[in-house]
Design a protein around this motif. Sequence first.
Motif, PDB file in Angstrom:
ATOM      1  N   VAL A  35       0.838  -1.193   0.000  1.00 54.62           N
ATOM      2  CA  VAL A  35       0.000   0.000   0.000  1.00 54.62           C
ATOM      3  C   VAL A  35       0.878   1.251   0.000  1.00 54.62           C
ATOM      4  O   VAL A  35       0.620   2.207  -0.744  1.00 54.62           O
ATOM      5  CB  VAL A  35      -0.954  -0.007   1.218  1.00 54.62           C
ATOM      6  N   ASN A  36       1.914   1.232   0.813  1.00 54.84           N
ATOM      7  CA  ASN A  36       2.821   2.382   0.857  1.00 54.84           C
ATOM      8  C   ASN A  36       3.521   2.603  -0.487  1.00 54.84           C
ATOM      9  O   ASN A  36       3.654   3.733  -0.947  1.00 54.84           O
ATOM     10  CB  ASN A  36       3.864   2.191   1.955  1.00 54.84           C
ATOM     11  N   ALA A  37       3.940   1.512  -1.091  1.00 60.73           N
ATOM     12  CA  ALA A  37       4.589   1.616  -2.401  1.00 60.73           C
ATOM     13  C   ALA A  37       3.656   2.280  -3.396  1.00 60.73           C
ATOM     14  O   ALA A  37       4.083   3.103  -4.214  1.00 60.73           O
ATOM     15  CB  ALA A  37       5.004   0.223  -2.886  1.00 60.73           C
ATOM     16  N   LEU A  38       2.380   1.947  -3.309  1.00 60.75           N
ATOM     17  CA  LEU A  38       1.403   2.525  -4.225  1.00 60.75           C
ATOM     18  C   LEU A  38       1.190   4.012  -3.942  1.00 60.75           C
ATOM     19  O   LEU A  38       1.023   4.815  -4.851  1.00 60.75           O
ATOM     20  CB  LEU A  38       0.066   1.783  -4.115  1.00 60.75           C
ATOM     21  N   LYS A  39       1.213   4.387  -2.674  1.00 56.41           N
ATOM     22  CA  LYS A  39       0.975   5.780  -2.310  1.00 56.41           C
ATOM     23  C   LYS A  39       2.041   6.702  -2.886  1.00 56.41           C
ATOM     24  O   LYS A  39       1.785   7.871  -3.153  1.00 56.41           O
ATOM     25  CB  LYS A  39       0.934   5.921  -0.782  1.00 56.41           C
ATOM     26  N   LYS A  40       3.223   6.145  -3.056  1.00 58.66           N
ATOM     27  CA  LYS A  40       4.318   6.955  -3.595  1.00 58.66           C
ATOM     28  C   LYS A  40       4.096   7.260  -5.078  1.00 58.66           C
ATOM     29  O   LYS A  40       4.743   8.120  -5.642  1.00 58.66           O
ATOM     30  CB  LYS A  40       5.652   6.242  -3.403  1.00 58.66           C
ATOM     31  N   THR A  41       3.208   6.516  -5.723  1.00 59.65           N
ATOM     32  CA  THR A  41       2.921   6.772  -7.134  1.00 59.65           C
ATOM     33  C   THR A  41       1.610   7.550  -7.225  1.00 59.65           C
ATOM     34  O   THR A  41       1.071   7.973  -6.233  1.00 59.65           O
ATOM     35  CB  THR A  41       2.773   5.444  -7.897  1.00 59.65           C
TER      36      THR A  41
END
Lengths: 145, 145
Positions: B10-16
């Motif tokens: 989820v965090n990885a996605l938030k960065k995009t």
Amino acid sequence: MANEQLQEAVNALKKTKVRMTPQRHAILEYLYDSMSHPTADEIYKALESKFPNMSVATVYNNLRVFKEVGIVKELTYGDSSSRFDCVTTDHYHVICSQCGKIVDFHYPGLDEVETLAEHVTGFKVNSHRMEVYGTCPDCSNISKH
Amino acid sequence: MANEQLQEAVNALKKTKVRMTPQRHAILEYLYDSMSHPTADEIYKALESKFPNMSVATVYNNLRVFKEVGIVKELTYGDSSSRFDCVTTDHYHVICSQCGKIVDFHYPGLDEVETLAEHVTGFKVNSHRMEVYGTCPDCSNISKH
DNA sequence: AAATAAATTATAAGAATTATAATGTAAGAA
DNA sequence: TTCTTACATTATAATTCTTATAATTTATTT
């Protein structure tokens, strides 16, 4: 050399109940001569001029027969067409993520991986397949511009 | 532990620029919780009760997004459905040729194969994939009868 | 040369995946 | 918080790859 392998393949087929038809021979010939990894449709189109009435089903049927006899392997790529590869010596494939080009490279079979997998999972292992992904020289050059 | 990995994803996605929607989160959650290798349709059916109006296209769209971000990998099997696998630690798959069962096993990444492929082919290699084929214990037992 | 078992053809059907257009919604800005 | 807009979702249709079917043809055996 491609010819010898073709002959071997034909002989392998003769030992089974598989009959030799002109279409079948042409498909085999194309596979061994091209030394590429064609799709069923590429084979179909390549033989269109020689066999104007050939059906795509014939290509698929024969590729299945060849797989069953063990003289070709199917390389699958999701919803895009499968590619078919003559079984020769131990080799793997490098695939370009940009353009899809496939290049063979030789490497000793990874027997130790098969053995480990057997021990760890209890499967009776008989083969493996590996693909390496990257960017081919052509596509690397393009992206530099 | 599956929860931590989910949070990381989820965090990885938030960065995009990728937004978090309930459907998207549910698909991710299912992928990390199940720890299996579901098809798009299996995910779709599993979430049907929770999202009665969800479209299959949503599942496919999201799986593509997850692939692009690099948190899932697609395993392709010819004309049958692709399966999707969370990217976690180095592991490969053993697949039963009879029943299609997929089992993970851990093995150190085969860096030397990637290096050799680079040298021999001139590709810029970044990943690889390997599948081992055999017969699972269940199917071995059945064939003994 | 006749019989039969297998292969081919043409076509239709099936299944997985993607495209499209309209509607809905998450997330940052006012 | 509300507004805005760019991104997501939905529903449906379309595409593409592959297989099934039935009729015809052909390779092999007798």
